[in-house]
Enzyme design. Structure first.
Site, short mmCIF file in Angstrom:
data_model
loop_
_atom_site.label_atom_id
_atom_site.label_comp_id
_atom_site.label_asym_id
_atom_site.label_seq_id
_atom_site.Cartn_x
_atom_site.Cartn_y
_atom_site.Cartn_z
N VAL A 43 0.87 -1.17 0.00
CA VAL A 43 0.00 0.00 0.00
C VAL A 43 0.92 1.23 0.00
CG1 VAL A 43 -1.80 1.27 1.25
CG2 VAL A 43 -1.74 -1.24 1.34
N CYS A 44 0.55 2.21 -0.80
CA CYS A 44 1.26 3.50 -0.77
C CYS A 44 2.75 3.29 -1.05
CB CYS A 44 0.99 4.14 0.61
SG CYS A 44 1.35 5.90 0.76
N THR A 45 3.62 3.95 -0.31
CA THR A 45 5.05 3.83 -0.56
C THR A 45 5.63 2.49 -0.07
OG1 THR A 45 5.41 5.08 1.47
CG2 THR A 45 5.53 6.31 -0.61
#
Lengths: 214, 214
Positions: free
Chosen positions: B99-101
């Site tokens: 998820v995300c970075t």
């Protein structure tokens, strides 16, 4: 500004962390996880624990209170210390809020009597039993009392609060930074939209998972 | 079935708890929070801690790995023990996800080279710098590698996974029980939709908050 998010044994993790993630990004808003005792507090499934950084006694006058729900909220709704803290804090809050069956805890503290409010769709009758005027809206404002529907709805509630408190630009920046551009691959998120056999399944098989103190 | 959600200092809380909340509801899926050391792990803002129940060494063969992101992922992406665990676990996973970075952590482990993947919109160039074919989709499947955009997108990713693993009815039941019927009061959740001045603000003022290891 201080936001206190209440933890108690059996809370639902996303109920607490959804609002946390958005509200703590508001500049100048100290967001703290609080509980009767400091230390880890276990969630409803018993396989996640969030750490309460402060006790209730150490957090007497939050500006915003957030009460998450859980399938069984009795650890909060039947705890006189929690109810007393809620009543005392509420006397000075700007916003008193709940997510999911957290509304049943606010109701147990007597804070929602006669007010418009919402909760998890499976707990609506229990909430009405507390003398609350329940509605099917996802986020309900009645003065400073703000209640949200089940679990994930706390994210929407937090965006509403950010807009009211800090304005549309602040809410937009937080929405953009958390990339809250929901694209669920199904449309089963409410009993009005989900296939009937899934609603029936939840009402039957899973009803025991939502057995609030009512 | 076992799902391991990686924690490391500086992770973003909702990145981890969004997928947790949905995936742990899958029957027979043990969902565990893991970290290099057991005990509390602090988030990106320093005012929330989740407890890691197991060490990486105790969790050698999860079926699903979830790597959350954070504004600075170096505590994971620069930690040889984390990267070695990811590579070894990935050799046997059914799904390796971020998820995300968190995608930058998978990339640092060499697991996304040449693959299609996504990340937080402000980290897209950093991810591309790892030889990843970035896309603007919210949830990207490339074989067993599944990456989601910023922060809140892990909820959508989890719904996709539930559908692939357990079928549409399971995904629908979980969506209904978590009442994931998003109704954000603003439409600023992606750089394509948000007002330009908010996108510019984030790119300018907040860029230092997303400084991934790249």
């Amino acid at each position: 500004m201080q936001t206190a998010i209440l933890l108690y044994p059996g809370f639902t993790a996303l109920d607490a962390v959804g609002p946390f993630e958005l509200l703590h990004r508001m500049p100048g808003n100290e967001t703290v996880l609080v509980a009767r005792e400091p230390g880890p507090v276990g969630n409803d499934s018993g396989n996640l624990a969030l750490v309460a950084e402060r006790t209730l006694a150490e957090t007497p006058r939050p500006d915003i209170v957030v009460v998450p729900g859980g399938p069984d909220v009795r650890a909060a709704a039947d705890d006189p210390a929690v109810l007393e803290w809620l009543r005392a804090a509420d006397a000075a809050t700007t916003w008193t809020t709940s997510v999911c069956t957290g509304a049943l805890v606010l109701a147990a503290a007597g804070l929602l009597t006669g007010r418009r409010a919402t909760t998890h769709w499976m707990a609506m009758d229990s909430l009405a039993g507390h003398g609350v005027r329940t509605t099917g809206e996802r986020v309900v404002f009645d003065g400073k009392y703000v209640t949200a529907a089940g679990v994930s709805s706390g994210i929407d509630m937090a965006l509403h609060l950010l807009g009211r408190i800090g304005g549309d630009d602040l809410a937009g920046i937080v929405q953009l930074m958390t990339e809250y551009d929901p694209q669920p691959p199904y449309d089963a998120g409410s009993p009005d939209k989900a296939p009937a056999h899934l609603v029936d399944f939840c009402r039957g098989e899973l009803a025991s998972e939502v057995t609030p103190s009512a």
